[in-house]
Design a protein around this motif. Structure first.
Motif, PDB file in Angstrom:
ATOM      1  N   PRO A 126       0.793  -1.236   0.000  1.00 35.49           N
ATOM      2  CA  PRO A 126       0.000   0.000   0.000  1.00 35.49           C
ATOM      3  C   PRO A 126       0.822   1.282   0.000  1.00 35.49           C
ATOM      4  CG  PRO A 126      -0.042  -1.047   2.163  1.00 35.49           C
ATOM      5  CD  PRO A 126       0.591  -2.027   1.230  1.00 35.49           C
ATOM      6  N   HIS A 127       2.079   1.214   0.504  1.00 36.11           N
ATOM      7  CA  HIS A 127       2.889   2.426   0.593  1.00 36.11           C
ATOM      8  C   HIS A 127       3.716   2.672  -0.667  1.00 36.11           C
ATOM      9  CE1 HIS A 127       1.675   2.631   4.752  1.00 36.11           C
ATOM     10  NE2 HIS A 127       2.130   1.402   4.958  1.00 36.11           N
ATOM     11  N   GLN A 128       3.677   1.735  -1.590  1.00 32.36           N
ATOM     12  CA  GLN A 128       4.410   1.887  -2.849  1.00 32.36           C
ATOM     13  C   GLN A 128       3.704   2.905  -3.735  1.00 32.36           C
ATOM     14  OE1 GLN A 128       4.681  -1.278  -6.225  1.00 32.36           O
ATOM     15  NE2 GLN A 128       6.334  -1.742  -4.795  1.00 32.36           N
ATOM     16  N   ASN A 129       4.478   3.732  -4.427  1.00 34.08           N
ATOM     17  CA  ASN A 129       3.858   4.720  -5.314  1.00 34.08           C
ATOM     18  C   ASN A 129       3.220   4.033  -6.517  1.00 34.08           C
ATOM     19  OD1 ASN A 129       4.700   6.814  -3.683  1.00 34.08           O
ATOM     20  ND2 ASN A 129       6.566   7.221  -4.857  1.00 34.08           N
ATOM     21  N   VAL A 130       2.115   4.575  -6.961  1.00 35.97           N
ATOM     22  CA  VAL A 130       1.429   4.025  -8.121  1.00 35.97           C
ATOM     23  C   VAL A 130       1.981   4.682  -9.387  1.00 35.97           C
ATOM     24  CG1 VAL A 130      -0.477   5.719  -8.038  1.00 35.97           C
ATOM     25  CG2 VAL A 130      -0.843   3.485  -9.099  1.00 35.97           C
ATOM     26  N   GLN A 131       2.209   3.886 -10.426  1.00 38.87           N
ATOM     27  CA  GLN A 131       2.754   4.413 -11.680  1.00 38.87           C
ATOM     28  C   GLN A 131       1.627   4.906 -12.588  1.00 38.87           C
ATOM     29  OE1 GLN A 131       5.019   1.150 -13.312  1.00 38.87           O
ATOM     30  NE2 GLN A 131       6.813   1.614 -12.056  1.00 38.87           N
ATOM     31  N   ARG A 132       1.981   5.786 -13.514  1.00 35.95           N
ATOM     32  CA  ARG A 132       0.995   6.313 -14.455  1.00 35.95           C
ATOM     33  C   ARG A 132       0.327   5.182 -15.241  1.00 35.95           C
ATOM     34  NH1 ARG A 132       0.722  11.276 -16.551  1.00 35.95           N
ATOM     35  NH2 ARG A 132       0.877  10.514 -18.703  1.00 35.95           N
ATOM     36  N   ILE A 133       1.109   4.231 -15.690  1.00 36.55           N
ATOM     37  CA  ILE A 133       0.545   3.139 -16.476  1.00 36.55           C
ATOM     38  C   ILE A 133      -0.424   2.306 -15.637  1.00 36.55           C
ATOM     39  CG2 ILE A 133       2.419   1.517 -15.972  1.00 36.55           C
ATOM     40  CD1 ILE A 133       2.163   0.510 -18.841  1.00 36.55           C
ATOM     41  N   GLN A 134      -0.123   2.159 -14.351  1.00 37.00           N
ATOM     42  CA  GLN A 134      -1.009   1.403 -13.475  1.00 37.00           C
ATOM     43  C   GLN A 134      -2.350   2.114 -13.288  1.00 37.00           C
ATOM     44  OE1 GLN A 134       1.588   1.140 -10.069  1.00 37.00           O
ATOM     45  NE2 GLN A 134       2.471  -0.817 -10.715  1.00 37.00           N
ATOM     46  N   VAL A 135      -2.308   3.430 -13.192  1.00 35.86           N
ATOM     47  CA  VAL A 135      -3.550   4.204 -13.061  1.00 35.86           C
ATOM     48  C   VAL A 135      -4.409   4.032 -14.308  1.00 35.86           C
ATOM     49  CG1 VAL A 135      -4.519   6.531 -12.880  1.00 35.86           C
ATOM     50  CG2 VAL A 135      -2.536   5.883 -11.487  1.00 35.86           C
ATOM     51  N   ILE A 136      -3.783   4.156 -15.470  1.00 34.01           N
ATOM     52  CA  ILE A 136      -4.524   4.077 -16.728  1.00 34.01           C
ATOM     53  C   ILE A 136      -5.140   2.695 -16.918  1.00 34.01           C
ATOM     54  CG2 ILE A 136      -4.316   4.210 -19.238  1.00 34.01           C
ATOM     55  CD1 ILE A 136      -1.945   6.219 -18.694  1.00 34.01           C
ATOM     56  N   VAL A 137      -4.351   1.654 -16.720  1.00 31.05           N
ATOM     57  CA  VAL A 137      -4.857   0.281 -16.873  1.00 31.05           C
ATOM     58  C   VAL A 137      -5.958   0.009 -15.851  1.00 31.05           C
ATOM     59  CG1 VAL A 137      -4.251  -2.163 -16.689  1.00 31.05           C
ATOM     60  CG2 VAL A 137      -2.720  -0.584 -17.880  1.00 31.05           C
ATOM     61  N   SER A 138      -5.773   0.497 -14.639  1.00 31.85           N
ATOM     62  CA  SER A 138      -6.768   0.319 -13.582  1.00 31.85           C
ATOM     63  C   SER A 138      -8.116   0.909 -13.978  1.00 31.85           C
ATOM     64  CB  SER A 138      -6.270   0.981 -12.295  1.00 31.85           C
ATOM     65  OG  SER A 138      -7.328   1.187 -11.383  1.00 31.85           O
ATOM     66  N   LEU A 139      -8.105   2.132 -14.496  1.00 34.18           N
ATOM     67  CA  LEU A 139      -9.365   2.798 -14.851  1.00 34.18           C
ATOM     68  C   LEU A 139     -10.053   2.089 -16.020  1.00 34.18           C
ATOM     69  CD1 LEU A 139      -8.273   6.529 -14.498  1.00 34.18           C
ATOM     70  CD2 LEU A 139      -9.767   5.236 -12.971  1.00 34.18           C
ATOM     71  N   VAL A 140      -9.291   1.693 -17.007  1.00 33.44           N
ATOM     72  CA  VAL A 140      -9.871   1.005 -18.169  1.00 33.44           C
ATOM     73  C   VAL A 140     -10.485  -0.332 -17.751  1.00 33.44           C
ATOM     74  CG1 VAL A 140      -9.326  -0.122 -20.360  1.00 33.44           C
ATOM     75  CG2 VAL A 140      -8.409   2.149 -19.863  1.00 33.44           C
ATOM     76  N   ASN A 141      -9.744  -1.098 -16.945  1.00 32.65           N
ATOM     77  CA  ASN A 141     -10.243  -2.411 -16.516  1.00 32.65           C
ATOM     78  C   ASN A 141     -11.408  -2.272 -15.541  1.00 32.65           C
ATOM     79  OD1 ASN A 141      -8.307  -3.611 -18.089  1.00 32.65           O
ATOM     80  ND2 ASN A 141      -6.907  -4.055 -16.397  1.00 32.65           N
ATOM     81  N   GLY A 142     -11.262  -1.382 -14.579  1.00 31.76           N
ATOM     82  CA  GLY A 142     -12.300  -1.221 -13.573  1.00 31.76           C
ATOM     83  C   GLY A 142     -13.625  -0.758 -14.151  1.00 31.76           C
ATOM     84  N   LEU A 143     -13.566   0.120 -15.162  1.00 28.88           N
ATOM     85  CA  LEU A 143     -14.785   0.633 -15.784  1.00 28.88           C
ATOM     86  C   LEU A 143     -15.292  -0.282 -16.891  1.00 28.88           C
ATOM     87  CD1 LEU A 143     -13.930   4.441 -16.002  1.00 28.88           C
ATOM     88  CD2 LEU A 143     -15.226   3.240 -14.245  1.00 28.88           C
ATOM     89  N   GLY A 144     -14.504  -1.290 -17.256  1.00 31.01           N
ATOM     90  CA  GLY A 144     -14.937  -2.233 -18.292  1.00 31.01           C
ATOM     91  C   GLY A 144     -15.134  -1.572 -19.643  1.00 31.01           C
ATOM     92  N   LEU A 145     -14.206  -0.694 -20.027  1.00 30.17           N
ATOM     93  CA  LEU A 145     -14.355   0.064 -21.275  1.00 30.17           C
ATOM     94  C   LEU A 145     -14.031  -0.824 -22.481  1.00 30.17           C
ATOM     95  CD1 LEU A 145     -12.675   3.405 -20.151  1.00 30.17           C
ATOM     96  CD2 LEU A 145     -15.101   2.820 -20.179  1.00 30.17           C
ATOM     97  N   PRO A 146     -14.727  -0.621 -23.601  1.00 27.05           N
ATOM     98  CA  PRO A 146     -14.479  -1.443 -24.796  1.00 27.05           C
ATOM     99  C   PRO A 146     -13.091  -1.191 -25.373  1.00 27.05           C
ATOM    100  CG  PRO A 146     -16.003   0.365 -25.284  1.00 27.05           C
ATOM    101  CD  PRO A 146     -15.824   0.348 -23.803  1.00 27.05           C
ATOM    102  N   ALA A 147     -12.441  -2.260 -25.787  1.00 26.41           N
ATOM    103  CA  ALA A 147     -11.061  -2.173 -26.265  1.00 26.41           C
ATOM    104  C   ALA A 147     -10.959  -1.363 -27.553  1.00 26.41           C
ATOM    105  CB  ALA A 147     -10.503  -3.576 -26.479  1.00 26.41           C
TER     106      ALA A 147
END
Length: 680
Positions: free
Chosen positions: A590-611
């Motif tokens: 939890p204390h590790q910094n989140v990377q930009r790519i992780q944020v982007i992939v997280s939002l796309v996957n979490g929202l279930g956006l079409p590829a």
């Protein structure tokens, strides 16, 4: 905007027709294919079923109105059938209609005759259902799930097999003035559902209201009587709002066989201002008296069409002061628009405006016109003005924003707060000339929005009921009338903090928008620290607050996240909702910094956006540094406008730690994708 109306008649229509009034289609299915939103589909009396050519489920898109006959709750307009729908939150379901966006269903009867069939399914959308009948459905009349926020108004739910209305997951919205009769359960609420349930009649069901799990609905002024088992049953960790000392609930419970109220939950329930038989109350229930300045009362009215109406108290107060009156047939017609002439007469009388000697100032108002003197006085007083062509247009209906501007200008209210409009989800529709006036009116508690507090609808014609409420609130603001408690008075947002390090920052508008929605906050020293990296724990807290995702997979117990860790619950919500995951050693870090790519992939996957196609990656000069596993997700985020790169739009920097500003901006853009906020 011209909105097309297509006509459908299951008896005389033909799907090869044009869909006009004289040449109607036969099926709703055909009409849905023939029109684009916004639009209206007008149904003639008849049965709309598989036998007449319908293909179920019928999917009603946003900004589409399906209209029958509201005056008789759709008694002669029957939609009956069932089809399979894959619910993101409940799997395969058999439903009659699916409502998307802000679709509306008005004046029809809905029946799903098959076993475990649902009449209308609402999944994370905000439709309006008014003056309908839901009858003999194989399970329930309406099922809401996800983050649904429907307006369920003035409907009848009768003889459904399981319940009239079922609200699950994170459903909210309003359930107002409906009748639930002869159902096993009138209203069932589960999971984290938290709607407003007010002014309904729940009679002759087995159980009127059943609440379970962590549901927390607000119940106000409901008539709950003659249910064969009981009135309100509370299970699990559910905690309904049954009134507060300053806001008594005024629910009436009576004539039940087993109980008025039974609390089987692990929580104490508090009751304020409800009519209950103490002998019919079971479980832990604390009774608290309403405070003296907000007595529990039922407003009586002499108007045949105001009984139980949200504006009754405001109208009656103005009637008692002699400022407004009804019609000879004993009605008030609260939903009728008001003309500019009628409005001029009302404010002239209410605010005792001085007589004017300029009766001929408008070329379309003759001096002998019935409202000529009132129009002149309203113009002299600054409440109303004419048009550039010298006309007043007395017969033209007044819009809501025009009425608000009129009151603020005429009464010369002053002061302003630039953050005052954040309470309105449709604030982008407020004309620029009216922004300051609407802000002032909000601060002074002049605006009453029914049934949705956050929906101003500034360009809609204002009704007689809304004008009465607005004018009464103006009298309160001037100290000329007593406060009337109402759930629908819009309260302004508290002042948004002025962060010392945000002025001129590229992400300032995104961060301020999230702060205004209580989704993020700064630090105790008055800073926001926008350029500081964000940890994985902080990111999950923002995800949980912004999206409150429904669980998609089992909760994972991470070895490095103790139960008392400040973000433990947020991490579970984000992980089970599909936004984040752990590492192969079962840690979350939890204390590790989140990377930009992780944020982007997280939002796309979490929202279930079409590829999207990976060809879109050509936009970035450093596209070769994007890992293969993330290329499709990054392309999808590009297509959805989620990614914001500063200062170089072409530089993605995928593996760099994401700053608090960058995360805020991308979270906001994801909310834009969900149409929960307007683009910046």
């Amino acid at each position: 905007m011209v909105v097309a109306t297509l006509h459908v008649n299951s008896v005389t229509g033909n799907d090869t027709n044009t869909g006009s009034r004289l040449s109607p289609f036969k099926t709703i299915t055909r009409a849905l294919k023939a029109t684009t939103a916004p639009g209206i589909i007008q149904l003639a009396p008849g049965t709309y079923s598989t036998a007449t050519g319908e293909v179920f489920p019928l999917i009603i898109p946003g900004e589409m109105l399906l209209v029958g006959n509201e005056s008789n709750k759709g008694q002669e307009i029957i939609i009956s059938g069932s089809g399979e729908y894959q619910s993101p939150s409940f799997g395969m379901q058999n439903i009659t209609l699916l409502l998307l966006g802000d679709a509306s269903i008005l004046g029809v009867t809905v029946t799903n005759p098959i076993n475990k069939g649902t009449g209308i399914w609402i999944e994370s959308t905000a439709p309006t259902l008014a003056n309908n009948t839901f009858s003999k459905c194989g399970r329930e009349g309406i099922f809401t799930s996800g983050n649904a926020k429907p307006a369920i108004l003035d409907n009848v739910f009768v003889q459904n097999v399981a319940s009239g209305l079922m609200m699950a997951r994170y459903s909210k919205g309003e359930v107002l003035r409906n009748v639930f009769e002869n159902n096993p359960v009138g209203i069932a609420m589960s999971d984290f559902a938290a709607p407003l349930v007010a002014n309904n009649k729940l009679i002759k069901n087995r159980l009127a209201v059943g609440i379970s799990r962590d549901a927390s609905p607000v119940l106000r002024r409901n008539l709950i009587c003659q249910n064969t088992q009981g009135g309100l049953l509370i299970n699990g960790n559910a905690v309904p709002d049954l009134g507060k000392p300053q806001d008594p609930a005024d629910n009436i419970f009576r004539d039940h066989k087993d109980f008025d109220l039974q609390n089987l939950s692990s929580q104490q329930v508090t009751s304020v201002g409800n009519q209950l038989n103490p002998a019919q109350v079971k479980g832990v229930v604390k009774f608290i008296a309403a405070t003296a300045d907000t007595p529990s009362q039922v407003i009586s009215t002499s108007f045949s069409d105001l009984d139980g109406h949200w504006a009754t108290a405001f109208v009656e107060a103005l009637v008692n002061k002699g400022f407004i009156s009804g019609f000879p047939d004993g009605t008030f017609q609260p939903a009728t628009p008001i003309t500019r002439a009628q409005y001029a007469a009302l404010i002239t009388k209410t605010f005792q405006l001085s007589a004017s000697n300029k009766l001929d100032r408008f070329k379309d108002v003759k001096t002998d016109f019935w409202a000529a003197s009132a129009i002149a006085s309203a113009a002299d007083g600054g409440f109303l003005s004419g048009f550039p062509d010298g006309t007043f247009r007395p017969g033209q209906n007044l819009t809501k924003v025009q009425a608000i501007v009129s009151i603020v200008n005429g009464l010369k209210f002053s002061g302003s707060n630039p953050n005052g409009l954040n309470v309105y989800s449709d604030r982008a529709q407020i004309p620029s000339y009216a922004i300051n006036a609407v802000t002032l009116a909000t601060q002074k508690l002049l605006i009453i929005n029914y049934p949705q507090l956050e929906l101003l609808e500034p360009l809609r014609e204002i009704t007689r009921a809304e004008v009465a409420a607005l004018i009464y609130q103006a009298l309160v603001a001037r100290g000329q009338a007593e406060v009337i408690p109402s759930l629908y008075i819009v309260k302004p947002d508290t002042e948004i903090p002025s962060f010392s390090d945000l002025v001129g920052h590229w992400a300032e508008p995104f961060i301020r928008a999230l702060v205004s929605m209580n989704l993020t906050q700064g630090f105790a020293d008055g800073s926001y620290q926008p350029d500081k990296p964000m940890t994985r724990a902080q990111y999950t807290a923002l995800i949980a607050a912004a999206f409150n995702p429904t669980p998609k997979r089992p909760v994972t117990e991470f070895t490095d996240v103790p139960g008392d860790f400040w973000a433990a619950k947020a991490i579970q919500i984000a992980a089970s909702g599909g936004f984040v995951g752990g590492f192969s050693d079962r840690t979350f870090r939890p204390h590790q910094n989140v990377q930009r790519i992780q944020v982007i992939v997280s939002l796309v996957n979490g929202l279930g956006l079409p590829a999207a196609n990976s060809d879109l990656l050509i936009a970035y000069t450093d596209r070769k540094s994007i890992p293969e596993y993330a290329r499709t997700a990054i392309a999808t985020a590009i297509q959805q406008n989620i990614i914001i790169n500063y200062p170089d739009p072409k530089l993605l920097a995928p593996t760099r730690d994401a700053t608090r500003a960058e995360v805020a901006a991308m979270i906001y853009q994801a909310l834009v994708v969900l149409k929960r906020v307007k683009p910046i």
